[in-house]
Structure formats: C-alpha cells, structure tokens
Scaffold this motif. Sequence first.
Motif, PDB file in Angstrom:
ATOM      1  N   ARG A   1     -16.094  37.002  10.439  1.00  0.00           N
ATOM      2  CA  ARG A   1     -15.154  37.611   9.502  1.00  0.00           C
ATOM      3  C   ARG A   1     -15.187  36.838   8.191  1.00  0.00           C
ATOM      4  O   ARG A   1     -15.096  35.606   8.204  1.00  0.00           O
ATOM      5  CB  ARG A   1     -13.732  37.611  10.070  1.00  0.00           C
ATOM      6  CG  ARG A   1     -12.684  38.094   9.068  1.00  0.00           C
ATOM      7  CD  ARG A   1     -11.301  38.109   9.677  1.00  0.00           C
ATOM      8  NE  ARG A   1     -11.179  39.167  10.668  1.00  0.00           N
ATOM      9  CZ  ARG A   1     -10.067  39.394  11.357  1.00  0.00           C
ATOM     10  NH1 ARG A   1      -9.001  38.613  11.164  1.00  0.00           N
ATOM     11  NH2 ARG A   1     -10.011  40.369  12.234  1.00  0.00           N
TER      12      ARG A   1
ATOM     13  N   SER B   1     -14.004  35.108   4.658  1.00  0.00           N
ATOM     14  CA  SER B   1     -12.764  34.407   4.323  1.00  0.00           C
ATOM     15  C   SER B   1     -11.836  35.277   3.489  1.00  0.00           C
ATOM     16  O   SER B   1     -10.617  35.126   3.544  1.00  0.00           O
ATOM     17  CB  SER B   1     -13.088  33.115   3.566  1.00  0.00           C
ATOM     18  OG  SER B   1     -13.880  33.398   2.420  1.00  0.00           O
ATOM     19  N   LYS B   2     -12.407  36.191   2.676  1.00  0.00           N
ATOM     20  CA  LYS B   2     -11.618  37.126   1.887  1.00  0.00           C
ATOM     21  C   LYS B   2     -11.976  38.542   2.291  1.00  0.00           C
ATOM     22  O   LYS B   2     -12.980  39.092   1.853  1.00  0.00           O
ATOM     23  CB  LYS B   2     -11.858  36.925   0.397  1.00  0.00           C
ATOM     24  CG  LYS B   2     -11.461  35.535  -0.102  1.00  0.00           C
ATOM     25  CD  LYS B   2     -11.769  35.402  -1.589  1.00  0.00           C
ATOM     26  CE  LYS B   2     -11.394  34.007  -2.101  1.00  0.00           C
ATOM     27  NZ  LYS B   2     -11.710  33.851  -3.528  1.00  0.00           N
ATOM     28  N   GLY B   3     -11.203  39.117   3.148  1.00  0.00           N
ATOM     29  CA  GLY B   3     -11.486  40.469   3.605  1.00  0.00           C
ATOM     30  C   GLY B   3     -11.171  40.633   5.066  1.00  0.00           C
ATOM     31  O   GLY B   3     -10.955  39.671   5.801  1.00  0.00           O
ATOM     32  N   GLU B   4     -11.155  41.890   5.472  1.00  0.00           N
ATOM     33  CA  GLU B   4     -10.800  42.196   6.856  1.00  0.00           C
ATOM     34  C   GLU B   4     -11.949  42.810   7.634  1.00  0.00           C
ATOM     35  O   GLU B   4     -11.804  43.118   8.808  1.00  0.00           O
ATOM     36  CB  GLU B   4      -9.605  43.166   6.866  1.00  0.00           C
ATOM     37  CG  GLU B   4      -8.348  42.589   6.232  1.00  0.00           C
ATOM     38  CD  GLU B   4      -7.199  43.565   6.275  1.00  0.00           C
ATOM     39  OE1 GLU B   4      -7.423  44.707   6.732  1.00  0.00           O
ATOM     40  OE2 GLU B   4      -6.075  43.202   5.854  1.00  0.00           O
TER      41      GLU B   4
ATOM     42  N   GLU C   1     -20.267  35.604   0.263  1.00  0.00           N
ATOM     43  CA  GLU C   1     -19.059  34.884   0.651  1.00  0.00           C
ATOM     44  C   GLU C   1     -19.205  34.332   2.073  1.00  0.00           C
ATOM     45  O   GLU C   1     -19.814  34.966   2.938  1.00  0.00           O
ATOM     46  CB  GLU C   1     -17.835  35.814   0.592  1.00  0.00           C
ATOM     47  CG  GLU C   1     -17.493  36.295  -0.808  1.00  0.00           C
ATOM     48  CD  GLU C   1     -16.250  37.151  -0.816  1.00  0.00           C
ATOM     49  OE1 GLU C   1     -15.652  37.325   0.276  1.00  0.00           O
ATOM     50  OE2 GLU C   1     -15.873  37.651  -1.889  1.00  0.00           O
TER      51      GLU C   1
ATOM     52  N   GLY D   1     -17.577  32.777   5.729  1.00  0.00           N
ATOM     53  CA  GLY D   1     -16.516  33.246   6.615  1.00  0.00           C
ATOM     54  C   GLY D   1     -16.455  32.407   7.871  1.00  0.00           C
ATOM     55  O   GLY D   1     -17.055  31.327   7.967  1.00  0.00           O
TER      56      GLY D   1
END
Length: 565
Positions: A32, A34-37, A18, A20
């Motif tokens: 970071r 795009s989907k997640g912390e 993914e 980020g």
Amino acid sequence: MPAEYETFENIYLDLSKESGKCRFAAGGVGWRPSKGETTWTMTASEIQAAHWSRAAKGHEVKIYTRTGQIIQLDGFSHEDLDRLRDIFKNFYKLTLELREHSLKGWNWGKAEFAKSELYFNVANKQAFEIPFSEVTNSNLAGKNEVAVEFASAEGAGEATGKKNKKKKATAGVDQLVEMRFYIPGTVKKGEDEDGSGAENEVAGEDLNAATLFYETLKEKAEIGEVAGDTYATFLDILFLTPRGRYDVDMYEKSFRLRGKTYDYKIQYEHIKKFFLLPKPDDVHYMIVIGLEPPLRQGQTKYPFLVMQFKREEDMDFELNMTEEVLKEKYDGKLQMHYEASAHTVVSQIFKGLTGRRVTAPSKDFHSHHNQSGVKCSLKANEGHLFCLDKAFIFVPKPAVFVEFAKIIHVTLSRVGGSVSSSRTFDITVKCNDGVEYQFNNINREEQQSLVDFLSSKNLKIKNDLVEESTAHIVAALDEDLDMASDDEVAARPDRGSADEDEESVDEDFHASSESEVAEEYDSQHESSGSDSEEEGGDDDEEEEPAVSETEETEAPAKKKVKTSK
C-alpha cells in the motif's frame, strides 16, 4: 512460533514514484502506498520463484508468478536478507535465490531467453534483464542488428496484468525507449545455446544469428502472432508514410504491419483518427490513420499512417471468423463477405474492428477542378491539403492535422517576385499554441474557393494578395515613368547618327552637303571594317560600286549594317 506477518517500510512497487508499506503473510503479499488507499495484493499460490539482488534504491526482491508476471519490490536494506530468507522459507516454502550483477561495464556478452525475461550476461554474471512484457516492438535494423522498442509514456495505459497496472518503464521521468543488439555470425538451426529452443526444422541448416534472435524475441514477447487467428489479412499494401509495402494482419484488439525490415503491432485503442481521402489526381484514394502514441521507426515518429489504393482496384474479400462471433461481437458493424473497391473494403473493416468513425472531406469545399483537395507543398515536401468540416489535413509527408478551433487567423500571401509566383499563392495558418504552418505554391485558381470555404467556417482571413498587387502596380507605373525619362536623355548618344537619318529631309539641304555627309558616312564604314581588311588582306573592298546620293538619303539604315566581304 513465527509471526503471522512481516512488514517493511519505504518499499517501492514496480518502479513506483512513491514508496509504501510491504507486508508478507502466509496467505500472500500486499503493498500500500504511503499516500493513497490503492492496495496491491497477490496470493501465495501465485508465487513461483523469488530472487534477491542489488537495485536502484538499495536491494530488491523480484517475484516470478506462475502466469509469467514479474513483480519488483525495491528499497530493502542489506540487513533484510536473512529476514526475507526465513519469510519465503516459512510462508511460501521457497528459497530466496541470490543474484549478483556484473559491474564490469562491458557492452558485449551473451543473451539468454528465459520464461519471462531476456538476460544479458557478461562473464557469466547478469548485467541486465528485459521483461518481455515491456517489449512493444522489434525489427531487424540491419543484417546483424536487432532493434528492441519499449513502452513509452503515451502507452502507459495498457494493461499488463489482472490488476490493470501501468507499464513499469513509464513510472520514472527518464525512460529507455529503444535498445539495439549487434549479433554477428551464424548459428546452426536447432542449437539451443541461447535458450531460444528453436525447432530443428532442417538439421545442420545455417541461420543468421540476428534473425534467430529477432524471431525468438517476437515469439517470447508476443509481438508477431497474438492469441487467436487473424480476422483479416491484406497483402502488399502500399504505405506512403512510413514508406514501403506492408502486409496487414488484423486481430480482435490489434493489427500488425509486416514489412521486409520492420514489424509493428498496434493496438486499436491507439487509433484516434481515421480518414478516407480521394486524391485530386482522380486515380488514387488514401486511407489515413492517426495514432497516439505515434509509431516509432528509430528516431523518427509517425503520428499518421498513410495507405494508398488505386481508385479502380476491386477486392473480393471474406472475413476469417465464424457467424457466431460476427453476430455476437460485430453485429451490424461487419459483414462476412465484401465485394467492392479496395479502399472501401479496407476502410469498412478497419471501422468495424476499431469502432472509429471514418472522416471524409467537407462537402462545402470544391476546388477549381471540382476536387476535395488542392496541391501544395509544406517546406520542401509536396502533397495535398484537404479541407474537412472541422480541420485541415496535409498528407502524405509530413502529415499535419490542424483543427479550426485552434486557428487564430489564416493569411493569404505570395512570396517572391518571379513571374511564376504570380500564378501561385501561399497560405499561412497561425495556431493559438504559437505554431505556424505555411502551405506554398497553391494554384491561383483555387484562391476564391478557399476564401469562400474559410469564410463559411468563420475563420479570420488576412489577404495580403490585394496589398501586394496594389504595390506592384504602383511600382510598375513609377518604373515606366523613370524609363521614359531615361530614354529621352539617352536616345541620341546611344543611337548615334541613326536619329539624324530618321529626321525629315530639310528642303534647303544642298547636294554638295549631301555628298559630304555621304563621304563622311563611307569613311566611317571603312574604318569600322578596317580590322577585317587587315586580317583578310582584301584590297578590293575599296572598289565596290558607289551608292547614289538618293539611296543614301532614303535608306541610311541599310548602309549602317553593311559589312565588309
């Protein structure tokens, strides 16, 4: 006045699946998804150098840290180059170096060992690079060939840095798991043409180029000697799987196998099962180690390592560690000194360092000869089947482990109609995943012991041996009846006049008739020997003494087998 930070979208970190957001600031670099912390960061003081080059998803910035770690940020466009140059110059006081890759497609070139990577250059341009952190094993596959193995998906949980990240090679669906280098010729020891920095132990000594490459790679990738001294070293241990003799070096978190051709470094966390099995020959013991991921030797995978020791072989061994380390880390798990049989010493040290429980055969099973296993074969491979408390295990090659919880049913049968097959039977184990294992040529004496054991484990048993025996008995009876009726019909034409000779003498039989029979019999005898008479030319055969009628009546069989001289 320059901005406090610079941000880039759709950037991939270390071949991540993914994209980020990547941000550069005076204090360091952050990313970071795009989907997640989960956020990755690195301080500016850790950055040592940075390179710009073409990559899989556009252009990448490769950052080299002072600890030897390599960070890849992929997904930049060509227009971002000038902007990134200013960022590294203003924020980190570094020059962003440009690197061009060779696009010739040649598979020959020159290898160069750097601090953190192995570069393969073609026509003075970099074709590809291999981070040492991705190399898991290496071995000499031939006189001039070196095989390099990389991280596989099963080993993705290993830590590669402070942030406990996954191996980069396992981020994608397709994985490169092995590469081979053909390196001909010899080099002078001490030459540093490939950047190996080998020590000149003997000036002018010729050394095989492949061997030098292999030794240098082991040192750079830390495949051989790892940090710290060995706690234990066992020399010349016989391995049945993979076949050969290896020296075993045991460290704090891993152990190493050193053979004539192959070297392996295996993490203790990859050991999932550990067995100590007495071989039914009353001479040897086997230590079986289950690995996940399995050990790879070229295209062959070995999920189990099988060591063999003589039962009567003793070992006097002392661990190479201080009393403080022993008490602090292995209190109650290891002893400083061992004096026992070899298989006991090795198994106890493995147990203490790995923390794995040693599994022994089930006490509920005893073979006909009071052994823990039975001799059988799996396909064309002979071995031994051991009954454990919760599973079957077949060793040595191919080692097969079948848990009872996965078994649907066990079928006892006999394949083939030969006489020897009546002394043996087969066991077919069907699992709930559709896989079947057939263990062949088990001695018939072991049948009752195995049936009792399977019943005690509440396994469903299908016994085809009884049905086969009944079918064979019925077939045998039918065959006997058919043969008997055939004999009655075929007796007279097959035996000729012999049946008449064996009948009782008729009281009304006259001597004249007897003489006629005798003359007829004599004529048959002469005709049967006519071929011999013609070949030998012996006319005296007709002048042999005549046999009386009484002798003809009492012993006709002897006259039948009479041959001409």
